[in-house]
Design a protein around this motif. Structure first.
Motif, PDB file in Angstrom:
ATOM      1  N   GLU A   1       0.835  -1.202   0.000  1.00 42.87           N
ATOM      2  CA  GLU A   1       0.000   0.000   0.000  1.00 42.87           C
ATOM      3  C   GLU A   1       0.871   1.254   0.000  1.00 42.87           C
ATOM      4  OE1 GLU A   1      -3.558   2.158   2.597  1.00 42.87           O
ATOM      5  OE2 GLU A   1      -2.731   0.227   3.236  1.00 42.87           O
ATOM      6  N   ALA A   2       1.964   1.230   0.764  1.00 40.50           N
ATOM      7  CA  ALA A   2       2.851   2.389   0.820  1.00 40.50           C
ATOM      8  C   ALA A   2       3.533   2.643  -0.516  1.00 40.50           C
ATOM      9  CB  ALA A   2       3.896   2.194   1.914  1.00 40.50           C
ATOM     10  N   MET A   3       3.810   1.574  -1.252  1.00 31.02           N
ATOM     11  CA  MET A   3       4.448   1.734  -2.560  1.00 31.02           C
ATOM     12  C   MET A   3       3.506   2.333  -3.590  1.00 31.02           C
ATOM     13  SD  MET A   3       6.816  -1.546  -3.361  1.00 31.02           S
ATOM     14  CE  MET A   3       8.465  -1.698  -2.662  1.00 31.02           C
ATOM     15  N   GLY A   4       2.205   2.085  -3.445  1.00 28.51           N
ATOM     16  CA  GLY A   4       1.257   2.547  -4.439  1.00 28.51           C
ATOM     17  C   GLY A   4       1.212   1.621  -5.641  1.00 28.51           C
ATOM     18  N   PRO A   5       0.439   1.983  -6.645  1.00 28.43           N
ATOM     19  CA  PRO A   5       0.303   1.118  -7.816  1.00 28.43           C
ATOM     20  C   PRO A   5       1.634   0.926  -8.537  1.00 28.43           C
ATOM     21  CG  PRO A   5      -1.377   2.844  -7.800  1.00 28.43           C
ATOM     22  CD  PRO A   5      -0.392   3.201  -6.741  1.00 28.43           C
ATOM     23  N   ALA A   6       1.802  -0.259  -9.084  1.00 25.50           N
ATOM     24  CA  ALA A   6       3.010  -0.527  -9.865  1.00 25.50           C
ATOM     25  C   ALA A   6       2.960   0.267 -11.163  1.00 25.50           C
ATOM     26  CB  ALA A   6       3.120  -2.014 -10.169  1.00 25.50           C
ATOM     27  N   PRO A   7       4.087   0.804 -11.603  1.00 25.62           N
ATOM     28  CA  PRO A   7       4.087   1.542 -12.871  1.00 25.62           C
ATOM     29  C   PRO A   7       3.772   0.615 -14.036  1.00 25.62           C
ATOM     30  CG  PRO A   7       6.330   1.200 -12.084  1.00 25.62           C
ATOM     31  CD  PRO A   7       5.414   0.732 -10.980  1.00 25.62           C
ATOM     32  N   ALA A   8       3.054   1.144 -14.998  1.00 26.40           N
ATOM     33  CA  ALA A   8       2.718   0.354 -16.179  1.00 26.40           C
ATOM     34  C   ALA A   8       3.976   0.097 -16.999  1.00 26.40           C
ATOM     35  CB  ALA A   8       1.688   1.091 -17.023  1.00 26.40           C
ATOM     36  N   PRO A   9       4.098  -1.089 -17.605  1.00 29.51           N
ATOM     37  CA  PRO A   9       5.259  -1.358 -18.463  1.00 29.51           C
ATOM     38  C   PRO A   9       5.368  -0.306 -19.560  1.00 29.51           C
ATOM     39  CG  PRO A   9       3.984  -3.353 -18.078  1.00 29.51           C
ATOM     40  CD  PRO A   9       3.160  -2.223 -17.548  1.00 29.51           C
ATOM     41  N   ALA A  10       6.587   0.159 -19.822  1.00 32.88           N
ATOM     42  CA  ALA A  10       6.782   1.228 -20.801  1.00 32.88           C
ATOM     43  C   ALA A  10       7.956   0.882 -21.695  1.00 32.88           C
ATOM     44  CB  ALA A  10       7.048   2.558 -20.094  1.00 32.88           C
ATOM     45  N   SER A  11       7.785   1.120 -22.989  1.00 34.94           N
ATOM     46  CA  SER A  11       8.880   0.883 -23.920  1.00 34.94           C
ATOM     47  C   SER A  11       9.919   1.992 -23.833  1.00 34.94           C
ATOM     48  CB  SER A  11       8.343   0.772 -25.351  1.00 34.94           C
ATOM     49  OG  SER A  11       7.506   1.878 -25.657  1.00 34.94           O
ATOM     50  N   TRP A  12       9.519   3.140 -23.280  1.00 34.06           N
ATOM     51  CA  TRP A  12      10.454   4.218 -22.972  1.00 34.06           C
ATOM     52  C   TRP A  12      10.640   4.250 -21.464  1.00 34.06           C
ATOM     53  CZ3 TRP A  12      13.248   7.453 -26.137  1.00 34.06           C
ATOM     54  CH2 TRP A  12      12.904   7.468 -27.500  1.00 34.06           C
ATOM     55  N   PRO A  13      11.685   3.619 -20.930  1.00 36.78           N
ATOM     56  CA  PRO A  13      11.899   3.676 -19.487  1.00 36.78           C
ATOM     57  C   PRO A  13      12.237   5.101 -19.069  1.00 36.78           C
ATOM     58  CG  PRO A  13      13.815   2.740 -20.555  1.00 36.78           C
ATOM     59  CD  PRO A  13      12.766   2.886 -21.622  1.00 36.78           C
ATOM     60  N   PRO A  14      11.933   5.479 -17.832  1.00 36.51           N
ATOM     61  CA  PRO A  14      12.239   6.852 -17.412  1.00 36.51           C
ATOM     62  C   PRO A  14      13.728   7.152 -17.379  1.00 36.51           C
ATOM     63  CG  PRO A  14      11.536   5.525 -15.540  1.00 36.51           C
ATOM     64  CD  PRO A  14      11.275   4.704 -16.766  1.00 36.51           C
ATOM     65  N   VAL A  15      14.562   6.123 -17.154  1.00 35.28           N
ATOM     66  CA  VAL A  15      15.998   6.329 -17.085  1.00 35.28           C
ATOM     67  C   VAL A  15      16.700   5.052 -17.522  1.00 35.28           C
ATOM     68  CG1 VAL A  15      16.063   5.665 -14.634  1.00 35.28           C
ATOM     69  CG2 VAL A  15      17.932   7.032 -15.575  1.00 35.28           C
ATOM     70  N   VAL A  16      17.793   5.208 -18.233  1.00 30.88           N
ATOM     71  CA  VAL A  16      18.666   4.102 -18.613  1.00 30.88           C
ATOM     72  C   VAL A  16      20.060   4.449 -18.109  1.00 30.88           C
ATOM     73  CG1 VAL A  16      19.733   2.833 -20.512  1.00 30.88           C
ATOM     74  CG2 VAL A  16      17.310   3.478 -20.644  1.00 30.88           C
ATOM     75  N   VAL A  17      20.629   3.578 -17.284  1.00 31.63           N
ATOM     76  CA  VAL A  17      21.970   3.791 -16.748  1.00 31.63           C
ATOM     77  C   VAL A  17      22.916   2.819 -17.432  1.00 31.63           C
ATOM     78  CG1 VAL A  17      23.431   3.801 -14.690  1.00 31.63           C
ATOM     79  CG2 VAL A  17      21.048   4.556 -14.532  1.00 31.63           C
ATOM     80  N   THR A  18      23.900   3.346 -18.107  1.00 28.45           N
ATOM     81  CA  THR A  18      24.880   2.525 -18.810  1.00 28.45           C
ATOM     82  C   THR A  18      26.262   2.783 -18.220  1.00 28.45           C
ATOM     83  OG1 THR A  18      25.415   4.164 -20.506  1.00 28.45           O
ATOM     84  CG2 THR A  18      23.523   2.749 -20.912  1.00 28.45           C
ATOM     85  N   ARG A  19      27.164   1.832 -18.404  1.00 26.42           N
ATOM     86  CA  ARG A  19      28.515   1.940 -17.851  1.00 26.42           C
ATOM     87  C   ARG A  19      29.536   1.796 -18.972  1.00 26.42           C
ATOM     88  NH1 ARG A  19      27.852   0.649 -12.301  1.00 26.42           N
ATOM     89  NH2 ARG A  19      29.947   1.487 -11.990  1.00 26.42           N
ATOM     90  N   THR A  20      30.537   2.627 -18.962  1.00 26.27           N
ATOM     91  CA  THR A  20      31.599   2.490 -19.956  1.00 26.27           C
ATOM     92  C   THR A  20      32.305   1.159 -19.748  1.00 26.27           C
ATOM     93  OG1 THR A  20      33.128   3.659 -18.507  1.00 26.27           O
ATOM     94  CG2 THR A  20      31.975   4.967 -20.161  1.00 26.27           C
ATOM     95  N   GLY A  21      32.566   0.472 -20.838  1.00 23.23           N
ATOM     96  CA  GLY A  21      33.218  -0.825 -20.753  1.00 23.23           C
ATOM     97  C   GLY A  21      32.283  -1.954 -20.384  1.00 23.23           C
ATOM     98  N   GLN A  22      31.011  -1.644 -20.226  1.00 22.67           N
ATOM     99  CA  GLN A  22      30.029  -2.669 -19.864  1.00 22.67           C
ATOM    100  C   GLN A  22      28.763  -2.412 -20.666  1.00 22.67           C
ATOM    101  OE1 GLN A  22      29.316  -2.742 -15.616  1.00 22.67           O
ATOM    102  NE2 GLN A  22      31.399  -2.102 -15.172  1.00 22.67           N
TER     103      GLN A  22
END
Length: 649
Positions: free
Chosen positions: A39-60
């Motif tokens: 309940e504290a978390m609230g509704p789960a976000p709907a699946p999205a083909s555009w994620p709000p953030v993408v974190v990438t790492r150099t060399g990975q």
């Protein structure tokens, strides 16, 4: 919802339905707890083909295969404003930073981070350094106004650098209410506490008229009289410094260049106007924002902006204080070891403070953070701190986390992260529940570690992770991969077969120390005075197991020191044990070694006893030796010599 369905739903949101505590006991999480956390978390976000953030790492690979949906064309805008083609594989040759990918049907924040956190060249190349673990409020000089300040910090670094000290690891400098003693219950982790300002270093004082200058001199005299007290009286310090600083701020227009300098700082500092407005609201409506008129309880309300306009002088004053703090911290400088200040980041913030008000849309209502039962807290711990909802944090591109890390690394050689395991999971406790009835919630560690590495590289600041307590398998190994220094205490380190860890077996990527602010000093522990004090205040019992346990621990440590050839057989004096323990740490391979100033002067009282409130003056004990005399104290010089010789050999 049936129990099995409830458990599946909880696990899909990263909520543990069972866990193993520090004593190895398996715990099944109750249905009531799972329902409350969901309940504290609230509704789960709907699946999205555009994620709000993408974190990438150099060399990975960051998120292998992610591309704009359906192959739609997308533009990439670097944080510098430059447009670049989107690489076929992320991150490609993109520079480090927070960038933006935009398409016809959506957009995402693209974080390009290095593979590891920053390490200074000297340490990465095999070097080592030693320094002090200091409670800055306790490091009072004869110039202090009853509390150690940023001028004293510069004095500590300058006075002990000739002895070989390479850094000062500080308590958190976060802004807090004037009466709040604990550095770990701040109003905000983004801005700093004005109590640490050195008033005499404020440039506007030179522009005061004679009457106001005389008043500041009188306030300074009253402030120095506070040094005669054996407790830090923060409300008294605040009253004196606030009056003096308000007088100085009133002269800003008569101080050449200062008005323009402040304006530039305000324009360049994210969230500063919001924080200064919050402080002005507190000045008018009281300290707890939850009790303010409803119109001011959310920072996005138009009434908040109107209030700031109407009270622009008060807002300007609080922005100016932060400008002063930023400048005074920057002026502390580097030591000859190339390090200097290592800041400390508290695990959370007070529910009535600025961060809770500012970030409230990302927080879980009706939840506090704590710890499950362990040997130090048999009934568990409720720290009373709010918790970020993981998917809401991601939805904002991890901006609150990045801003907090960036603020902690500003003008610092490094940042110690309290309870670094919180990057992986936190123990959530529903309101009204006992701490033992909480459960763990998983956080996006891959992404958070990437953001941490990016901020570390940008600031050229190393990272120390406080990894004490319940550490799940694999966490320390992952932190090592990330270039995060472990935090190793001689009190706790165990080697093979449950014996004490030998010096040569300590990890290289670590900060080694004897104790922390929450544990006994060496003198308090080995003399038995700390346990006597705990008995006096009702935390321990004289007929309990503590006495036998501590005797066994003392003998175990002494045997280790004897085996290492650092303590003469049968020698049990406090000075000899202090010398032996820090000699032991100095011969480990660990990159950094920290000695508490309390141990350096053989103080018996520790800064804090966890779980106590009124029984003792936690976070309010000054060092028994003033800063002016510290570097010349024979005990300090002896300990510095031991550390310097061991670290450099």
């Amino acid at each position: 919802m049936m129990l099995e369905g409830l458990r599946r739903t909880a696990e899909a949101r990263g909520i543990a339905t069972s866990f193993t505590d520090a004593r190895g006991r398996h715990t099944e999480v109750s249905e009531a707890t799972l329902e409350a956390v969901l309940e504290a978390m609230g509704p789960a976000p709907a699946p999205a083909s555009w994620p709000p953030v993408v974190v990438t790492r150099t060399g990975q690979d960051g998120r292998p295969g992610w591309r704009p949906p359906g192959g739609e064309p997308a533009s990439l805008v670097l944080e510098t404003g430059e447009e670049r083609p989107l690489p076929a594989e992320l991150p490609g040759d993109l520079p480090l930073g927070r960038h933006r990918v935009e398409g016809r049907t959506g957009a995402t924040t693209l974080v390009v981070a290095p593979g590891r956190c920053h390490l200074p060249a000297a340490l990465a190349g095999g070097g080592r350094a030693w320094g002090w673990a200091a409670q800055l409020y306790a490091v009072r000089s004869r110039a202090s106004w009853g509390i150690g300040d940023l001028g004293d910090l510069g004095g500590l670094l300058a006075a002990t650098a000739p002895l070989g000290a390479g850094f000062a690891l500080l308590n958190p400098l976060h802004a807090a209410l004037p009466a709040e003693a604990s550095p770990y219950n701040p109003s905000t982790r983004v801005f700093r506490n004005p109590l640490y300002l050195r008033v005499e270093d404020v440039a506007e004082l030179a522009a005061l008229d004679p009457g106001d200058r005389a008043r500041v001199a009188a306030l300074a005299g009253a402030g120095r009289e506070l040094n005669d007290r054996d407790r830090i009286d923060r409300p008294a310090v605040y009253r004196l410094k606030d009056e003096a600083l308000r007088l100085a701020h009133g002269a800003i227009d008569r101080a050449p260049g200062r008005r323009d300098g402040l304006a530039a700082y305000r324009a360049a500092t994210p969230n500063l106007e919001r924080f200064a407005t919050f402080c002005a609201l507190q000045h008018v409506h009281g300290q707890d924002w939850r009790a303010w008129p409803a119109a001011y309880r959310h920072p996005g309300r138009p009434e908040v902006a109107s209030f700031g306009d109407q009270h622009h002088q008060e807002v300007a004053y609080h922005a100016w204080l932060q400008w002063l703090l930023d400048g005074q911290l920057a002026a502390t400088g580097e030591t000859k070891a190339g390090l200097g200040v290592l800041n400390d980041l508290a695990i959370g913030f007070a529910p009535d403070g600025f961060d809770a008000w500012s970030f409230q849309d990302e927080l879980a209502a009706g939840i506090s953070v704590g710890a499950p039962p362990d040997p130090l807290g048999p009934r568990g711990q409720d720290w009373g701190l709010p918790a970020f909802v993981p998917d809401r944090l991601a939805a904002g591109g991890y901006a609150p986390f990045a801003q907090t890390i960036r603020a902690g690394m500003a003008h610092a050689a490094g940042l110690r992260i309290d309870h670094v395991m919180g990057l992986f999971r936190l123990f959530w406790i529903p309101d009204g529940a006992e701490p033992a009835d909480g459960t763990y919630v998983r956080y996006p560690a891959d992404d958070l570690l990437g953001v941490l590495a990016l901020e570390s590289a940008a600031a050229e600041a190393l990272v120390v992770g406080e990894d004490l307590g319940t550490v799940e398998p694999g966490v320390r190994e992952r932190l090592t991969t990330e270039g995060v220094l472990s935090y190793r205490l001689a009190w706790f380190e165990q080697g093979p077969g449950e014996g004490r860890r030998r010096a040569s077996d300590y990890p290289r990527l670590a900060l080694a120390a004897t104790t922390t602010h929450d544990l006994p000093t060496v003198a308090g522990f080995f003399s038995g005075s700390d346990l006597e004090h705990l008995c006096d205040i009702g935390v321990a019992t004289r007929d309990g197991d503590e006495r036998a346990d501590q005797k066994a621990q003392r003998e175990s440590l002494c045997r280790l020191l004897e085996d290492e050839g650092l303590l003469a057989p049968g020698e049990r004096s406090v000075p000899a044990i202090v010398a032996a323990l820090y000699g032991f740490l100095s011969r480990t391979p660990s990159m950094l070694v920290a000695a508490t100033l309390e141990d350096a002067v053989e103080a018996h009282d520790r800064p804090n006893v966890p779980g106590t409130i009124d029984q003792r003056p936690n976070w309010s004990l000054p060092l028994p030796v003033v800063l002016d005399d510290l570097a010349g104290d024979p005990r300090v010089r002896r300990l510095a010599g031991i550390l310097d010789q061991g670290v450099r050999s």
